[in-house]
Design an enzyme around this catalytic site. Structure first.
Site, short mmCIF file in Angstrom:
data_model
loop_
_atom_site.label_atom_id
_atom_site.label_comp_id
_atom_site.label_asym_id
_atom_site.label_seq_id
_atom_site.Cartn_x
_atom_site.Cartn_y
_atom_site.Cartn_z
CG ASP A 106 -11.62 -0.98 -25.63
OD1 ASP A 106 -11.69 -1.44 -26.78
OD2 ASP A 106 -12.31 -1.41 -24.69
CE LYS A 134 -8.71 -4.17 -27.64
NZ LYS A 134 -9.50 -4.67 -26.50
CG PHE A 156 -8.93 -8.97 -23.04
CD1 PHE A 156 -9.33 -7.76 -22.47
CD2 PHE A 156 -8.00 -9.74 -22.37
CE1 PHE A 156 -8.82 -7.34 -21.25
CE2 PHE A 156 -7.49 -9.34 -21.14
CZ PHE A 156 -7.90 -8.14 -20.58
P1 5GP Z 1 -11.26 2.97 -22.95
O1 5GP Z 1 -11.57 4.04 -21.95
O2 5GP Z 1 -10.47 3.47 -24.13
O3 5GP Z 1 -12.48 2.21 -23.37
O4 5GP Z 1 -10.41 1.88 -22.18
C1 5GP Z 1 -9.06 2.02 -21.97
C2 5GP Z 1 -8.60 1.09 -20.89
O5 5GP Z 1 -9.27 -0.16 -20.93
C3 5GP Z 1 -7.12 0.75 -21.08
O6 5GP Z 1 -6.29 1.71 -20.48
C4 5GP Z 1 -7.05 -0.62 -20.46
O7 5GP Z 1 -6.82 -0.50 -19.07
C5 5GP Z 1 -8.39 -1.23 -20.69
N1 5GP Z 1 -8.40 -2.12 -21.86
C6 5GP Z 1 -9.07 -1.96 -23.02
N2 5GP Z 1 -8.86 -2.96 -23.88
C7 5GP Z 1 -8.01 -3.81 -23.25
C8 5GP Z 1 -7.40 -5.05 -23.64
O8 5GP Z 1 -7.59 -5.62 -24.73
N3 5GP Z 1 -6.56 -5.63 -22.72
C9 5GP Z 1 -6.32 -5.07 -21.49
N4 5GP Z 1 -5.49 -5.73 -20.68
N5 5GP Z 1 -6.88 -3.90 -21.11
C10 5GP Z 1 -7.71 -3.28 -21.97
#
Ligand code: 5GP
Length: 180
Positions: A106, A134, A156
């Site tokens: 994300d 994303k 999401f």
């Molecule tokens: P980042 O550190 O890249 O911002 O977040 C990564 C983590 O956020 C992922 O491993 C996941 O657990 C959660 N996450 C981010 N976007 C989504 C989403 O659209 N759906 C779900 N279920 N988890 C997400």
């Protein structure tokens, strides 16, 4: 349009299992070519990556090892500034060709932290395979992001390992939250 409810939230179908599996087959081919004569160590980031890892690994025909780890965030600070700890990281990383397996990237914060910690253990190489990315949400440049399943909009998603409040990991397809 095929819609479902997970707890209190409505989702609509986004990526069907067949589409996911077709893409994973291609990722497997790419990895088999890139790691010919090597023995990569796949490290899955729990919980979300367990189904992706299971399906990806079935496409790999070079010798390989599989391990899992998880990231724990300390409570009590703002979410972006949370201190993250890696739990269960294998201790035989030095000199290995590492492939980190993620469900979704994300902002990239979690992955950046994982990469920094693993690099300190002197692997021979390190790459990342993430089922979903994303691009619009990405805040950190991650050059190791090599094997991406799907680039998706900043919405999401749930299913195929990904949860909403702990639920929905068992769904075989991936769904996105509807506009309500
Ligand atoms: P980042 O550190 O890249 O911002 O977040 C990564 C983590 O956020 C992922 O491993 C996941 O657990 C959660 N996450 C981010 N976007 C989504 C989403 O659209 N759906 C779900 N279920 N988890 C997400």
């Amino acid at each position: 349009m095929h819609k479902i409810k997970v707890e209190d939230r409505e989702f609509e179908i986004f990526l069907e299992n067949e589409t996911i599996n077709k893409r994973i087959r291609l990722l497997g081919i790419q990895i088999n070519v890139d790691y010919e004569q090597k023995c990569p160590l796949f490290i899955g980031v729990l919980n979300g990556s367990f189904l992706f890892m299971a399906d990806l690994i079935k496409e790999i025909d070079v010798p390989c090892e599989v391990a899992f780890m998880r990231v724990a965030s300390y409570e009590g600070t703002s979410s972006s500034g949370k201190v993250k700890e890696l739990i269960g990281l294998p201790d035989d990383i030095e000199g290995r060709d590492i492939i980190i397996v993620e469900d979704i990237v994300d902002t990239g914060l979690t992955l950046t932290h994982i990469l920094k910690t693993i690099k300190e253990k002197n692997p021979s190489s390190i790459k990342v395979s993430s089922l979903l990315l994303k691009p619009a949400a990405l805040k950190y440049e991650i050059e190791e992001l090599e094997y991406i399943g799907f680039e998706i909009p900043n919405e999401f998603v749930v299913g195929y390992g990904l949860d909403y409040n702990g639920l929905g990991r068992n769904l075989t397809d991936i769904y996105r939250a509807t506009e309500s």
